[in-house]
Enzyme design. Structure first.
Site, PDB file in Angstrom:
ATOM      1  N   ASP A  26      25.914 -60.386  74.129  1.00  0.00           N
ATOM      2  CA  ASP A  26      25.423 -61.641  73.576  1.00  0.00           C
ATOM      3  C   ASP A  26      26.529 -62.684  73.474  1.00  0.00           C
ATOM      4  OD1 ASP A  26      23.452 -63.292  72.557  1.00  0.00           O
ATOM      5  OD2 ASP A  26      23.729 -62.651  70.490  1.00  0.00           O
ATOM      6  N   CYS A 248      22.972 -68.531  72.664  1.00  0.00           N
ATOM      7  CA  CYS A 248      21.793 -68.154  73.442  1.00  0.00           C
ATOM      8  C   CYS A 248      21.640 -69.151  74.575  1.00  0.00           C
ATOM      9  CB  CYS A 248      20.539 -68.144  72.566  1.00  0.00           C
ATOM     10  SG  CYS A 248      19.031 -67.784  73.503  1.00  0.00           S
TER      11      CYS A 248
END
Length: 305
Positions: A26, A248
């Site tokens: 991530d 993100c």
């Protein structure tokens, strides 16, 4: 190295927590630069050596969508560690994980219609049909399956997300066969009271806190406060990213994850066991910041390095 003074909370908190390290996946997926495979592999090895019990290594997503992780197969072959979890978006990703003999996968669902469309190219309801065969086949193969639920606290297109909607999506993912739900504040808008309410709502719906994890982003500086609220609610698994890397790629307002070092400093100060060597972790994040060519956003890394 300076360590936090240990002063236990007067309220009952878990004695031990598990940190699910997401920096290599991530974190690095949101970097503009492509990090060489050998650097990623060394990053993961250092994180494991620092005592982090779970390090999510990469994602088997199409290189067109996340080119930063296009080397997933090569990376996992080089690491030769089937215990490292990987994210798989669908059955094609699962096939790649099965070919490598991996034991842990994660799927990535959405609590909102718009993000499901943008991130998965599916409607909110259609995502479950996509995930069902992936989870079923993984469980039949003896794999453990984690389910991420994104946009649990707010959505950049839809605004506030009803708690009941998040619980409904989470329950459906769990009922597919996931062993754990990671509740994501993808754009970092959550606050401590909201965290308490959401976890309580899952409890009221019959999903015990042992099956929940939390995943906070620090967009509004609330990630650590939210982590403490989750601790008070009984959560014992926390996602965090070494050095505060990440965001993100499909939500531009999402900034870095909760920094693992900042979380560890707070937990150790509360007398909560993590198994993490803070000095080694800070050294690892400082090393990675050098490869990325910018300082770590972690306050603890900045203070100690």
């Amino acid at each position: 190295m300076r360590q936090p003074q240990r002063v236990e909370s007067p309220t009952a908190l878990p004695e031990k927590v598990t940190i699910w390290e997401v920096g290599p996946r991530d974190g690095l997926q949101n970097e503009k630069a492509i990090v060489p495979t050998e650097v990623k592999a060394e990053f993961i090895r250092r994180l494991v050596a620092a005592g982090l019990p779970i390090v999510e290594a990469t994602s088997f997503v199409h290189p067109k969508w996340v080119p930063q992780l296009a080397d997933a197969k090569e990376l996992m072959e080089g690491l030769a560690n089937p215990e490292l979890p990987v994210l798989v978006p669908n059955e094609r990703g699962l096939d790649r994980a099965l070919e490598l003999g991996l034991k842990h996968i994660a799927i990535f669902g959405s609590a909102t219609e718009t993000f499901a469309t943008k991130n998965l190219n599916r409607s909110l309801d259609e995502q479950f049909a996509m995930f069902e065969p992936t989870v079923r086949r993984a469980r039949e193969a003896g794999m453990d399956v984690r389910a991420y639920v994104s946009m649990c606290f707010g959505d950049p297109w839809e605004g506030d997300v009803p708690v009941e909607q998040v619980v409904g999506v989470g329950k459906r993912l769990f009922d597919l066969g996931a062993s754990q739900l990671s509740l994501g504040d993808t754009i970092g808008v959550g606050t401590a009271g909201h965290v308490t309410r959401l976890i309580g709502a899952f409890d009221e719906a019959g999903l015990v806190v042992d099956h929940l994890a939390v995943h906070f982003h620090d967009t509004y500086g609330q990630a650590l406060a939210n982590a403490y609220a989750a601790l008070e609610a009984g959560v014992t698994t926390f996602d965090a990213s070494a050095g505060g890397l990440g965001g993100c790629p499909y939500a531009e307002s999402a900034t870095g994850n909760l920094a693992t070092e900042d979380l560890v400093w707070m937990l150790h100060g509360l007398g909560i066991e993590t198994g993490v060597d803070l000095e080694s972790l800070v050294a690892t994040s400082t090393w990675m910041a050098g490869h990325l060519g910018r300082p770590s956003p972690s306050r603890v890394v900045t203070a100690l390095s």
